[in-house]
Design a protein around this motif. Structure first.
Motif, short mmCIF file in Angstrom:
data_model
loop_
_atom_site.label_atom_id
_atom_site.label_comp_id
_atom_site.label_asym_id
_atom_site.label_seq_id
_atom_site.Cartn_x
_atom_site.Cartn_y
_atom_site.Cartn_z
N GLN A 67 66.42 -82.41 -34.32
CA GLN A 67 65.34 -81.51 -33.89
C GLN A 67 64.02 -81.74 -34.63
N VAL A 68 64.07 -82.35 -35.81
CA VAL A 68 62.86 -82.70 -36.56
C VAL A 68 63.05 -84.11 -37.10
N PRO A 69 61.95 -84.81 -37.42
CA PRO A 69 62.09 -86.16 -37.99
C PRO A 69 62.81 -86.13 -39.33
N ASP A 70 63.55 -87.18 -39.62
CA ASP A 70 64.20 -87.32 -40.91
C ASP A 70 63.14 -87.37 -42.01
N HIS A 71 63.40 -86.70 -43.11
CA HIS A 71 62.45 -86.68 -44.23
C HIS A 71 63.15 -86.14 -45.48
N ALA A 72 62.48 -86.29 -46.59
CA ALA A 72 62.92 -85.68 -47.85
C ALA A 72 61.73 -84.92 -48.41
N VAL A 73 62.01 -83.80 -49.06
CA VAL A 73 60.94 -82.97 -49.61
C VAL A 73 61.41 -82.36 -50.92
N PHE A 74 60.48 -82.18 -51.85
CA PHE A 74 60.80 -81.48 -53.09
C PHE A 74 60.19 -80.10 -53.05
N TYR A 75 60.81 -79.16 -53.77
CA TYR A 75 60.36 -77.78 -53.82
C TYR A 75 60.06 -77.38 -55.25
N ILE A 76 58.92 -76.72 -55.43
CA ILE A 76 58.51 -76.21 -56.73
C ILE A 76 58.78 -74.70 -56.74
N LEU A 77 59.38 -74.22 -57.80
CA LEU A 77 59.64 -72.79 -57.97
C LEU A 77 58.33 -72.09 -58.31
N VAL A 78 58.03 -71.00 -57.62
CA VAL A 78 56.82 -70.20 -57.87
C VAL A 78 57.21 -68.73 -57.98
N ALA A 79 56.33 -67.94 -58.58
CA ALA A 79 56.58 -66.51 -58.71
C ALA A 79 56.26 -65.77 -57.42
N ASP A 80 55.25 -66.26 -56.66
CA ASP A 80 54.78 -65.56 -55.47
C ASP A 80 54.35 -66.60 -54.43
N VAL A 81 55.11 -66.72 -53.36
CA VAL A 81 54.83 -67.73 -52.33
C VAL A 81 53.49 -67.48 -51.65
N ALA A 82 53.22 -66.25 -51.26
CA ALA A 82 51.96 -65.96 -50.56
C ALA A 82 50.75 -66.26 -51.45
N ALA A 83 50.80 -65.87 -52.71
CA ALA A 83 49.68 -66.13 -53.63
C ALA A 83 49.51 -67.63 -53.87
N THR A 84 50.61 -68.36 -53.98
CA THR A 84 50.52 -69.80 -54.20
C THR A 84 49.94 -70.50 -52.97
N CYS A 85 50.27 -70.02 -51.77
CA CYS A 85 49.68 -70.57 -50.54
C CYS A 85 48.17 -70.38 -50.57
N ALA A 86 47.72 -69.18 -50.94
CA ALA A 86 46.28 -68.90 -51.00
C ALA A 86 45.60 -69.80 -52.04
N ASP A 87 46.23 -69.96 -53.19
CA ASP A 87 45.66 -70.82 -54.24
C ASP A 87 45.57 -72.26 -53.76
N ALA A 88 46.60 -72.74 -53.09
CA ALA A 88 46.61 -74.12 -52.60
C ALA A 88 45.45 -74.36 -51.63
N GLU A 89 45.21 -73.40 -50.75
CA GLU A 89 44.11 -73.54 -49.79
C GLU A 89 42.76 -73.55 -50.51
N GLN A 90 42.60 -72.73 -51.52
CA GLN A 90 41.34 -72.71 -52.27
C GLN A 90 41.12 -74.01 -53.03
N LEU A 91 42.20 -74.71 -53.35
CA LEU A 91 42.10 -75.96 -54.09
C LEU A 91 42.01 -77.18 -53.17
N GLY A 92 41.88 -76.95 -51.85
CA GLY A 92 41.72 -78.07 -50.92
C GLY A 92 42.99 -78.50 -50.21
N GLY A 93 44.09 -77.82 -50.48
CA GLY A 93 45.34 -78.11 -49.78
C GLY A 93 45.42 -77.31 -48.50
N SER A 94 46.55 -77.40 -47.81
CA SER A 94 46.75 -76.63 -46.59
C SER A 94 48.19 -76.14 -46.51
N VAL A 95 48.37 -75.08 -45.75
CA VAL A 95 49.69 -74.51 -45.52
C VAL A 95 50.20 -75.02 -44.18
N VAL A 96 51.34 -75.68 -44.19
CA VAL A 96 51.96 -76.18 -42.96
C VAL A 96 52.70 -75.05 -42.27
#
Length: 128
Positions: A67-96
């Protein structure tokens, strides 16, 4: 066993349309063991990976069923997913994608891209 600190590598996942082949490959290559589990939302093929001599899983093989392409991904433990998403966007990243309303006992998580386009995951453990 101690709980990893936020900001540390907490999990990895190999998503594949051939979970049996991946299990054979990685198990033989690294002497990893696997246990299959079913998620409460259905018959998801997810196999926890444990390193030889480890007391807890460190990752998983996700059988995608093609159902999705084969891939591998790593996960970083965070205290707050929503806050980390907002921080990532402010730093030039994006939320998939964000998965903040998961089943009880499941972690919240999101997939992000860094400014160069590399995808990775973040997660927060389920509430105690």
């Amino acid at each position: 066993m101690t709980t990893p600190a936020p900001g540390t590598l907490g999990w990895f996942e190999v998503a594949t349309s051939d979970p049996d082949g991946a299990q054979k490959f990685y198990g033989s290559l690294f002497d990893w063991t696997f246990d299959g589990s079913s998620v409460a939302t259905g018959d998801l093929d997810y196999r926890n990976i444990k390193a030889s001599g480890a007391d807890a899983p460190m990752g998983g093989i996700f059988g995608t069923g093609g159902q999705v392409p084969d891939h591998a991904v790593f996960y970083i433990l965070v205290a707050d997913v929503a806050a980390t998403c907002a921080d990532a966007e402010q730093l030039g990243g994006s939320v998939v994608s964000r998965h903040l309303d998961t089943a009880p006992g499941a972690p919240t998580f999101a997939y992000l891209r860094d400014p160069s386009g590399n995808q990775f995951g973040i997660f927060a453990p389920p509430a105690a």
